[in-house]
Design a protein around this motif. Structure first.
Motif, short mmCIF file in Angstrom:
data_model
loop_
_atom_site.label_atom_id
_atom_site.label_comp_id
_atom_site.label_asym_id
_atom_site.label_seq_id
_atom_site.Cartn_x
_atom_site.Cartn_y
_atom_site.Cartn_z
N VAL A 51 -1.42 -1.24 -8.55
CA VAL A 51 -2.10 -1.33 -7.27
C VAL A 51 -3.13 -0.21 -7.09
O VAL A 51 -4.15 -0.39 -6.47
N ARG A 52 -2.84 0.93 -7.69
CA ARG A 52 -3.84 2.01 -7.71
C ARG A 52 -4.01 2.51 -9.14
O ARG A 52 -3.19 2.23 -10.00
N PHE A 156 -9.74 -5.38 -1.83
CA PHE A 156 -9.35 -4.16 -2.56
C PHE A 156 -8.21 -4.41 -3.53
O PHE A 156 -7.87 -3.56 -4.33
N CYS A 157 -7.58 -5.58 -3.48
CA CYS A 157 -6.24 -5.73 -4.05
C CYS A 157 -6.20 -6.53 -5.36
O CYS A 157 -6.71 -7.64 -5.44
N GLN A 261 -4.15 -1.31 7.09
CA GLN A 261 -5.23 -1.05 6.10
C GLN A 261 -6.40 -0.31 6.72
O GLN A 261 -6.79 0.74 6.22
N ASP A 299 0.71 0.46 6.18
CA ASP A 299 -0.07 0.96 5.04
C ASP A 299 -1.50 1.14 5.52
O ASP A 299 -2.04 0.26 6.20
N ILE A 300 -2.11 2.26 5.15
CA ILE A 300 -3.50 2.51 5.54
C ILE A 300 -4.29 2.97 4.32
O ILE A 300 -3.82 3.80 3.54
N ILE A 301 -5.48 2.40 4.16
CA ILE A 301 -6.39 2.85 3.10
C ILE A 301 -7.55 3.58 3.78
O ILE A 301 -8.16 3.03 4.70
N PHE A 330 -3.24 5.87 1.68
CA PHE A 330 -3.83 5.98 0.36
C PHE A 330 -5.34 6.15 0.47
O PHE A 330 -5.96 5.60 1.37
N LYS A 331 -5.88 6.86 -0.51
CA LYS A 331 -7.33 6.89 -0.64
C LYS A 331 -7.71 5.66 -1.45
O LYS A 331 -7.04 5.35 -2.44
N TYR A 332 -8.76 4.99 -1.04
CA TYR A 332 -9.17 3.78 -1.75
C TYR A 332 -9.36 4.06 -3.25
O TYR A 332 -9.96 5.05 -3.64
N SER A 333 -8.85 3.15 -4.05
CA SER A 333 -8.94 3.29 -5.50
C SER A 333 -9.52 1.98 -6.05
O SER A 333 -8.91 0.92 -5.89
N ARG A 335 -10.25 -1.14 -8.10
CA ARG A 335 -9.41 -1.81 -9.09
C ARG A 335 -10.19 -2.90 -9.80
O ARG A 335 -10.98 -3.62 -9.19
#
Ligand code: 5AD
Ligand code: SF4
Length: 433
Positions: A51-52, A156-157, A261, A299-301, A330-333, A335
């Motif tokens: 996921v990250r 993002f996923c 998010q 969950d928050i990005i 989470f910091k956006y990563s 993918r």
């Protein structure tokens, strides 16, 4: 002597359940027993998350370590979401890996084991995949898959790519599995899916169309099921019927995961989440109103591409309005295989880290305020774990980790506990009659 299996599970609850399925199959068909020492194992499995980006990097360094410490003829298998998306590249980068098994292919574990360099990652569906042998890590809590895959297209996923399209498991299989778990002593049933409240939209064959609310009613009708939890619901599908069942049904634990998010409607749109800030706030307010003791996690990005200071301020506003009991942030990563990977308006990494820090420190303040509210409260706790320090640990109905002084006989029991000392993530208490 029996063969030994070492398994490391990363990522989410779905992976935990997939690991249980693999342990069960390997035990029943191949005679493997679990060990917690990788160096003693005949088979080492890593059940991965993608996921990250970080855990993916970690995978290769870990594989190197396992390769050094393993017995000379031991096998190494990489399973799960990273296996799905990297496939044979894993064997290219780590040639000592014996096989790669995708997140949707865990039922094939006993077969790939005998095919050196096998890569099984296709995502078609076959109902026999769900006829697993039985194994559960916890005697008290039974994880049960209710759907696999995900039909959403959050930009993002990576999950829809690693786990494939969403397919619901027939309700009669779920109810039968819950019944079996209860007969084996579990009091809590934990229903799992990427998107649980979207349950029932698509089955693989002719099955009775049952929605999630109805499924909750059927599972809770089983004698012996005392607690029901589930993860993850999607805010978009939190209709009134669902929230009302959640409020009304005494067996459903009063803990709800609502993945926000982002608090900015513009960013939610870019993420293709399907709801607005106002919808989210409305649903959270309805929950709080109908279930006064509910605990809401999220969950928050932060720093999704294009996230302005104003967008981030909107996220902080939702944080302050809902006062979540738990936040996974989470910091956006970026993918691979996702739409957002192509977005060009990335946010500077330092800015992302600063936003994450601001969010987390504000949430810590909220937790400090909430813990004062817990103090002195009486909660119902299901005891699941004996700690070496003389405490027995469990979770309250509304998801507070609670410890009381005690011994083994408390395990598997549910008792009323008065909170005497509340901290941010755990509370101490005493059993009251
Ligand atoms: N970057 C950062 N966080 C992500 N998540 C999912 N994809 C990404 C990504 N690309 C987070 C979401 C999700 C949780 C399981 O992981 O918040 O709800
Ligand atoms: Fe679970 Fe998603 Fe990680 Fe796969 S990528 S293990 S579904 S969190």
């Amino acid at each position: 002597m029996s063969k030994k299996l070492f398994i490391e599970t990363l990522g989410c609850a779905m992976n935990v359940r997939d690991s249980e399925h693999m342990v069960a199959e390997l035990h029943a068909l191949e005679g493997y027993e679990l060990t917690d020492q990788a160096g003693e194992a005949d088979l080492i499995l890593i059940n991965t998350c993608s996921v990250r980006e970080k855990p993916v990097h970690k995978l290769f360094s870990e594989l190197g370590v396992f390769n050094k410490l393993k017995k000379p003829d031991a096998k190494i298998g990489v399973c799960g979401c990273t296996a799905s998306h990297l496939g044979k590249e894993i064997i290219k980068r780590a040639p000592y890996v014996n096989f790669v098994l995708g997140a949707r292919n865990v039922s094939k574990i006993a077969q790939v084991l005998h095919k050196d360099k096998a890569v099984e990652i296709e995502i078609d569906y076959d109902e026999s995949q769900f006829a697993f042998k039985d194994f559960r890590t916890s005697a008290h809590k039974a994880y049960i898959n209710i759907s696999i895959g995900c039909d959403k297209q959050c930009t993002f996923c990576i999950v829809p790519k690693t786990r494939g399209d969403e397919i619901s498991i027939p309700s009669e299989l779920i109810v039968a599995e819950a019944r079996r778990a209860v007969e084996n002593g579990a009091k809590e049933v934990f229903l799992l899916g990427q998107n649980v409240n979207n349950y029932g939209r698509r089955f693989s064959g002719e099955h009775e169309k049952v929605n999630f609310t109805e499924l909750l009613r059927r599972v809770s009708a089983l004698e012996g099921v005392e607690r029901i939890r589930f993860t993850s619901p999607h805010p978009l599908h939190m209709d009134d019927e669902f929230i009302e069942e959640f409020a009304r049904n005494p067996k459903i634990c009063k803990s709800m995961h609502m993945p926000l998010q982002s608090g900015s409607t513009d960013i939610l749109k870019a993420m293709k989440r399907g709801y607005t800030k106002e919808w989210f706030l409305n649903r959270a307010a309805k929950l709080r109103e109908m279930v006064p003791n509910v605990s809401i996690s999220t969950d928050i990005i932060v720093a999704f591409p294009g996230e302005s200071e104003e967008d981030f301020a909107q996220t902080m506003e939702v944080l302050n309005a809902v006062r979540f009991e738990q936040v996974f942030s989470f910091k956006y990563s970026p993918r691979p295989l996702t739409e957002a990977e192509q977005f060009t308006d990335e946010i500077d990494s330092e800015i992302g880290s600063e936003r994450l820090r601001l969010l987390q420190s504000r949430h810590d303040e909220i937790l400090d305020e909430l813990k004062l509210e817990h103090q002195g409260k009486i909660v119902e706790v299901y005891f699941e774990e004996l700690r070496s320090d003389g405490y027995v640990a469990g979770r309250s109905d509304n998801n507070v980790g609670v410890k009381v002084k005690g011994s083994e006989e408390l395990l598997g029991t549910i008792a009323k506990v008065k909170i005497t000392e509340a901290h941010r993530t755990v509370a101490y208490g005493e059993i009251v009659a």
